[in-house]
Design a protein around this motif. Structure first.
Motif, mmCIF file in Angstrom:
data_model
loop_
_atom_site.group_PDB
_atom_site.id
_atom_site.type_symbol
_atom_site.label_atom_id
_atom_site.label_comp_id
_atom_site.label_asym_id
_atom_site.label_seq_id
_atom_site.Cartn_x
_atom_site.Cartn_y
_atom_site.Cartn_z
ATOM 1 N N THR A 136 0.876 -1.025 0.023
ATOM 2 C CA THR A 136 0.125 -0.027 -0.025
ATOM 3 C C THR A 136 0.782 1.065 0.085
ATOM 4 O O THR A 136 0.299 2.342 0.293
ATOM 5 C CB THR A 136 -0.986 -0.045 1.219
ATOM 6 N N PRO A 181 3.644 3.361 -2.387
ATOM 7 C CA PRO A 181 4.105 3.371 -3.842
ATOM 8 C C PRO A 181 5.710 2.853 -3.908
ATOM 9 O O PRO A 181 6.427 3.360 -3.021
ATOM 10 C CB PRO A 181 3.823 4.812 -4.366
ATOM 11 N N ASP A 212 5.193 0.690 -9.222
ATOM 12 C CA ASP A 212 4.177 1.623 -9.554
ATOM 13 C C ASP A 212 4.491 2.492 -10.705
ATOM 14 O O ASP A 212 3.665 2.777 -11.566
ATOM 15 C CB ASP A 212 3.228 2.408 -8.351
ATOM 16 N N LYS A 252 -4.131 2.874 -3.658
ATOM 17 C CA LYS A 252 -3.557 1.672 -3.910
ATOM 18 C C LYS A 252 -4.106 0.416 -3.824
ATOM 19 O O LYS A 252 -4.227 -0.476 -4.448
ATOM 20 C CB LYS A 252 -2.041 1.562 -3.440
#
Length: 260
Positions: free
Chosen positions: A98, A100, A121, A211
């Motif tokens: 959770t 990035p 990501d 996310k």
């Protein structure tokens, strides 16, 4: 015994840097590398001060050249008593994260290295970086990499990469959606820092919940996704970060995120 020197973990302000430290092996993946990256992800999520993960390789020649093939067949050996493979578990861990993650691609990115790239990501690459899925050249196929790659790059492009095994350059990787930015090697760190700066001044709670939601809706139909997200936006609006963000907007000041 695990070799903890295979992966370096360093906290740089709000970013946790995870560096594959096998430059003499072109930062190839072995069990110690997998364990080290996994450890870095856990550390990042256990530390509230960490806002973003940066994944890279030591030196300027390679991000990650894929599995270490020094011991013939060892890289693809599997204990059939175990239902899960360690590399696959690392990819699972990354998708459930959770916070990035940014890939800093400083050179060659091949095979399993493509899996590491896809599990982040965002990605910034040096313009001299070379990419590829050469597994067919040694009689195997990029099976696990495909699980993430298929949702990033176009199908026919992936077909060509996986079936021919031929390498491609950073511009091609960017055009296919693998990279956000391609810069000269000398500007790589500056661009990564620029991207970090545009993450850490935003709400950590919104990013964390966002996310989680993006992961959830990835396999949903539109009707399922819209029903799920209409409830999620209501929940997000109830967080302390949302309250602070709206108050700061009204007061025309920068928000001070409580992270709750």
């Amino acid at each position: 015994m695990t070799d903890t020197s295979a992966v370096l973990i360093e906290k740089r302000g709000p970013a946790l840097w995870i560096t594959i430290n096998r430059p003499e092996k072109r930062n190839a993946i072995n069990a110690d590398v997998i364990a080290g990256i996994s450890r870095g992800y856990r550390m990042a999520h256990d530390d509230a001060e960490v806002r973003v993960i940066v994944l890279t390789g030591a030196g300027e020649k390679a991000f990650c050249a894929g599995a270490d093939l020094q011991n013939t067949g060892g890289a693809f050996a599997h204990d059939f008593a175990k239902p899960n493979v360690e590399f696959a578990d690392l990819l699972r861990q990354s998708q459930n994260a959770t916070k990035p993650a940014i890939a800093r691609v400083n050179g060659v990115c091949m095979a399993g290295g493509m899996g590491l790239l896809c599990m982040t990501d965002m990605a910034v690459a040096s313009d001299h970086a070379i990419f590829g899925l050469p597994e067919v050249k040694v009689g195997v196929f990029p099976m696990q990499v495909l699980s993430l790659l298929q949702s990033i790059a176009p199908r026919r492009v992936i077909n060509e990469w996986a079936i021919t095994g031929e390498p491609f350059d950073a511009k091609t990787a960017q055009a296919a959606g693998l990279l956000n930015h391609v810069v000269p090697q000398a500007e790589l760190d500056a661009r990564v820092d620029w991207l970090i700066g545009r993450i850490v001044d935003k709400s950590p709670t919104a990013i964390r919940r966002g996310k989680y939601a993006m992961r959830a809706v990835a396999s949903m139909s539109f009707d399922e996704a819209i029903a799920y997200t209409e409830s999620q936006i209501a929940l997000t609006a109830m967080t302390e970060d949302a309250k602070e963000g709206l108050k700061a907007f009204a007061e025309k000041r920068k928000p001070v995120w409580p992270g709750k």
